[in-house]
Design a protein around this motif. Structure first.
Motif, PDB file in Angstrom:
ATOM      1  N   ALA A 216       0.986  -1.190   0.176  1.00  0.00           N
ATOM      2  CA  ALA A 216      -0.047  -0.033   0.039  1.00  0.00           C
ATOM      3  C   ALA A 216       0.854   1.318   0.100  1.00  0.00           C
ATOM      4  O   ALA A 216       1.766   1.310   0.952  1.00  0.00           O
ATOM      5  CB  ALA A 216      -1.037   0.134   1.178  1.00  0.00           C
ATOM      6  N   CYS A 217       0.754   2.070  -1.096  1.00  0.00           N
ATOM      7  CA  CYS A 217       1.627   3.258  -1.268  1.00  0.00           C
ATOM      8  C   CYS A 217       0.739   4.661  -1.071  1.00  0.00           C
ATOM      9  O   CYS A 217      -0.250   4.564  -1.387  1.00  0.00           O
ATOM     10  CB  CYS A 217       2.444   3.064  -2.448  1.00  0.00           C
ATOM     11  SG  CYS A 217       3.423   1.605  -2.669  1.00  0.00           S
ATOM     12  N   ARG A 218       1.622   5.615  -0.922  1.00  0.00           N
ATOM     13  CA  ARG A 218       0.923   6.859  -0.794  1.00  0.00           C
ATOM     14  C   ARG A 218       2.366   7.899  -1.131  1.00  0.00           C
ATOM     15  O   ARG A 218       3.375   7.704  -0.740  1.00  0.00           O
ATOM     16  CB  ARG A 218       0.599   7.338   0.545  1.00  0.00           C
ATOM     17  CG  ARG A 218      -0.069   8.517   0.552  1.00  0.00           C
ATOM     18  CD  ARG A 218      -0.779   8.956   2.111  1.00  0.00           C
ATOM     19  NE  ARG A 218      -1.455  10.069   2.132  1.00  0.00           N
ATOM     20  CZ  ARG A 218      -0.807  11.208   2.146  1.00  0.00           C
ATOM     21  NH1 ARG A 218       0.434  11.402   2.289  1.00  0.00           N
ATOM     22  NH2 ARG A 218      -1.754  12.282   2.012  1.00  0.00           N
ATOM     23  N   THR A 219       1.861   8.789  -1.856  1.00  0.00           N
ATOM     24  CA  THR A 219       2.706   9.914  -2.242  1.00  0.00           C
ATOM     25  C   THR A 219       2.293  11.224  -2.024  1.00  0.00           C
ATOM     26  O   THR A 219       0.875  11.698  -2.149  1.00  0.00           O
ATOM     27  CB  THR A 219       3.435  10.089  -3.768  1.00  0.00           C
ATOM     28  OG1 THR A 219       4.384  11.036  -3.767  1.00  0.00           O
ATOM     29  CG2 THR A 219       2.387  10.294  -4.727  1.00  0.00           C
ATOM     30  N   ALA A 220       3.055  12.069  -1.184  1.00  0.00           N
ATOM     31  CA  ALA A 220       2.669  13.531  -0.882  1.00  0.00           C
ATOM     32  C   ALA A 220       3.501  14.441  -1.789  1.00  0.00           C
ATOM     33  O   ALA A 220       2.995  15.811  -1.722  1.00  0.00           O
ATOM     34  CB  ALA A 220       3.125  13.712   0.665  1.00  0.00           C
ATOM     35  N   ASP A 221       4.276  14.084  -2.850  1.00  0.00           N
ATOM     36  CA  ASP A 221       4.708  14.815  -3.846  1.00  0.00           C
ATOM     37  C   ASP A 221       3.682  14.967  -4.960  1.00  0.00           C
ATOM     38  O   ASP A 221       3.385  14.160  -5.588  1.00  0.00           O
ATOM     39  CB  ASP A 221       6.039  14.085  -4.343  1.00  0.00           C
ATOM     40  CG  ASP A 221       6.898  14.925  -5.354  1.00  0.00           C
ATOM     41  OD1 ASP A 221       6.016  15.561  -6.214  1.00  0.00           O
ATOM     42  OD2 ASP A 221       7.791  14.962  -5.436  1.00  0.00           O
ATOM     43  N   PRO A 222       3.319  16.391  -5.319  1.00  0.00           N
ATOM     44  CA  PRO A 222       2.347  16.731  -6.111  1.00  0.00           C
ATOM     45  C   PRO A 222       2.860  16.213  -7.792  1.00  0.00           C
ATOM     46  O   PRO A 222       2.057  15.976  -8.573  1.00  0.00           O
ATOM     47  CB  PRO A 222       2.146  18.073  -6.034  1.00  0.00           C
ATOM     48  CG  PRO A 222       2.954  18.617  -5.093  1.00  0.00           C
ATOM     49  CD  PRO A 222       3.726  17.524  -4.505  1.00  0.00           C
ATOM     50  N   HIS A 223       4.136  16.308  -8.011  1.00  0.00           N
ATOM     51  CA  HIS A 223       4.864  15.870  -9.306  1.00  0.00           C
ATOM     52  C   HIS A 223       4.752  14.339  -9.498  1.00  0.00           C
ATOM     53  O   HIS A 223       3.945  13.811 -10.552  1.00  0.00           O
ATOM     54  CB  HIS A 223       6.319  16.300  -9.317  1.00  0.00           C
ATOM     55  CG  HIS A 223       6.247  17.702  -9.132  1.00  0.00           C
ATOM     56  ND1 HIS A 223       5.925  18.650 -10.183  1.00  0.00           N
ATOM     57  CD2 HIS A 223       6.901  18.411  -8.196  1.00  0.00           C
ATOM     58  CE1 HIS A 223       6.169  19.892  -9.933  1.00  0.00           C
ATOM     59  NE2 HIS A 223       6.628  19.689  -8.640  1.00  0.00           N
ATOM     60  N   LEU A 224       4.835  13.581  -8.334  1.00  0.00           N
ATOM     61  CA  LEU A 224       4.783  12.099  -8.484  1.00  0.00           C
ATOM     62  C   LEU A 224       3.214  11.779  -8.619  1.00  0.00           C
ATOM     63  O   LEU A 224       2.724  10.964  -9.318  1.00  0.00           O
ATOM     64  CB  LEU A 224       5.337  11.409  -7.286  1.00  0.00           C
ATOM     65  CG  LEU A 224       6.671  11.682  -7.079  1.00  0.00           C
ATOM     66  CD1 LEU A 224       7.349  10.944  -5.866  1.00  0.00           C
ATOM     67  CD2 LEU A 224       7.514  11.224  -8.280  1.00  0.00           C
ATOM     68  N   ALA A 225       2.366  12.442  -7.671  1.00  0.00           N
ATOM     69  CA  ALA A 225       0.802  12.211  -7.779  1.00  0.00           C
ATOM     70  C   ALA A 225       0.439  12.727  -9.248  1.00  0.00           C
ATOM     71  O   ALA A 225      -0.323  11.625  -9.825  1.00  0.00           O
ATOM     72  CB  ALA A 225       0.250  13.028  -6.932  1.00  0.00           C
ATOM     73  N   HIS A 226       0.857  13.680 -10.043  1.00  0.00           N
ATOM     74  CA  HIS A 226       0.221  13.960 -11.246  1.00  0.00           C
ATOM     75  C   HIS A 226       0.687  12.903 -12.187  1.00  0.00           C
ATOM     76  O   HIS A 226       0.040  12.186 -13.194  1.00  0.00           O
ATOM     77  CB  HIS A 226       1.066  15.323 -11.665  1.00  0.00           C
ATOM     78  CG  HIS A 226       0.640  15.468 -12.930  1.00  0.00           C
ATOM     79  ND1 HIS A 226      -0.639  16.131 -13.532  1.00  0.00           N
ATOM     80  CD2 HIS A 226       1.524  15.632 -14.143  1.00  0.00           C
ATOM     81  CE1 HIS A 226      -0.570  16.275 -14.821  1.00  0.00           C
ATOM     82  NE2 HIS A 226       0.592  16.044 -15.321  1.00  0.00           N
ATOM     83  N   ALA A 227       2.053  12.528 -12.026  1.00  0.00           N
ATOM     84  CA  ALA A 227       2.679  11.416 -12.937  1.00  0.00           C
ATOM     85  C   ALA A 227       1.755   9.935 -12.738  1.00  0.00           C
ATOM     86  O   ALA A 227       1.277   9.522 -13.789  1.00  0.00           O
ATOM     87  CB  ALA A 227       4.002  11.269 -12.768  1.00  0.00           C
ATOM     88  N   LEU A 228       1.260   9.570 -11.556  1.00  0.00           N
ATOM     89  CA  LEU A 228       0.612   8.442 -11.361  1.00  0.00           C
ATOM     90  C   LEU A 228      -0.607   8.693 -11.738  1.00  0.00           C
ATOM     91  O   LEU A 228      -1.206   7.733 -12.456  1.00  0.00           O
ATOM     92  CB  LEU A 228       0.672   8.181  -9.944  1.00  0.00           C
ATOM     93  CG  LEU A 228       1.807   7.501  -9.363  1.00  0.00           C
ATOM     94  CD1 LEU A 228       2.012   7.822  -7.597  1.00  0.00           C
ATOM     95  CD2 LEU A 228       1.961   6.213  -9.379  1.00  0.00           C
ATOM     96  N   LEU A 229      -1.247   9.836 -11.696  1.00  0.00           N
ATOM     97  CA  LEU A 229      -2.805   9.791 -11.944  1.00  0.00           C
ATOM     98  C   LEU A 229      -3.040  10.068 -13.660  1.00  0.00           C
ATOM     99  O   LEU A 229      -4.049   9.832 -13.998  1.00  0.00           O
ATOM    100  CB  LEU A 229      -3.502  11.204 -11.260  1.00  0.00           C
ATOM    101  CG  LEU A 229      -3.261  10.971  -9.809  1.00  0.00           C
ATOM    102  CD1 LEU A 229      -3.859  12.264  -8.976  1.00  0.00           C
ATOM    103  CD2 LEU A 229      -4.463   9.808  -9.278  1.00  0.00           C
ATOM    104  N   ASN A 230      -1.885  10.564 -14.233  1.00  0.00           N
ATOM    105  CA  ASN A 230      -2.214  11.049 -15.468  1.00  0.00           C
ATOM    106  C   ASN A 230      -1.473  10.293 -16.447  1.00  0.00           C
ATOM    107  O   ASN A 230      -1.726  10.197 -17.753  1.00  0.00           O
ATOM    108  CB  ASN A 230      -1.918  12.510 -15.834  1.00  0.00           C
ATOM    109  CG  ASN A 230      -2.820  13.246 -14.877  1.00  0.00           C
ATOM    110  OD1 ASN A 230      -4.042  13.421 -15.488  1.00  0.00           O
ATOM    111  ND2 ASN A 230      -2.515  13.859 -13.972  1.00  0.00           N
ATOM    112  N   LEU A 231      -0.267   9.563 -15.909  1.00  0.00           N
ATOM    113  CA  LEU A 231       0.546   9.065 -17.089  1.00  0.00           C
ATOM    114  C   LEU A 231       0.866   7.499 -16.771  1.00  0.00           C
ATOM    115  O   LEU A 231       1.358   6.629 -17.951  1.00  0.00           O
ATOM    116  CB  LEU A 231       2.122   9.651 -17.067  1.00  0.00           C
ATOM    117  CG  LEU A 231       2.091  11.114 -17.328  1.00  0.00           C
ATOM    118  CD1 LEU A 231       3.563  11.650 -16.975  1.00  0.00           C
ATOM    119  CD2 LEU A 231       1.438  11.686 -18.812  1.00  0.00           C
TER     120      LEU A 231
END
Length: 158
Positions: A44-59
């Motif tokens: 179970a993973c979580r990132t608080a880095d907005p750049h990583l979140a954007h990459a995960l959610l969009n790419l």
């Protein structure tokens, strides 16, 4: 809570879930040191880095092979919840293999929806609210079309 530095390779299990308006993301990674299903571990993973979140959610998409780095948080006996990987580094090692399509499929790229039709190469793209984005010439150009839409450029004509 104890935090252990960790880097691991694994497959994105399912579409990430946005938190805080997309500034953070929750996701799961399946890792196996032997490629045997009996040795698999789901993190179970979580990132608080907005750049990583954007990459995960969009790419990223399920099945992508990722290398993630961060800290594995092990809860104390009095903490609620289980272990969690707090991710602060992310690398795409290999995209998910193309799935052989037998019928039309609706898929999600972050807040965008795409329609894969096995009979044609072009891919129609919409926002999740139904706004037309355009037609990608093939699956490899979907991200370019989405980026052009987010930059405010008119959709390319097929």
């Amino acid at each position: 809570m104890t935090a252990i530095p960790l880097v691991l390779d694994g497959y994105l299990d399912e579409l990430p879930v946005p938190d805080d308006g997309g500034l953070t993301a929750r996701f799961r990674v399946i890792s196996s040191p032997t490629d045997d299903a009996t040795d698999e571990t789901v993190f179970a993973c979580r990132t608080a880095d907005p750049h990583l979140a954007h990459a995960l959610l969009n790419l990223m998409q399920p099945g992508d092979l990722l290398r993630i780095g961060g800290h594995l948080a092990l809860p104390c006996p009095t903490d609620e919840g289980g272990p969690r990987m707090n991710v602060d580094a992310l690398e795409l090692l290999a995209p998910a293999p193309a799935r052989h399509l037998a019928e039309m499929v609706l898929d999600r790229y972050g807040s965008y929806l795409v329609v894969f039709d096995p009979d044609v190469d072009t891919v129609p793209v919409f926002t999740e609210s139904g706004t037309w984005v355009g037609t990608a010439e093939h699956a490899d150009t979907i991200t370019d079309l989405i980026r052009a839409h987010e930059a405010g450029s008119p959709p390319p004509t097929p």
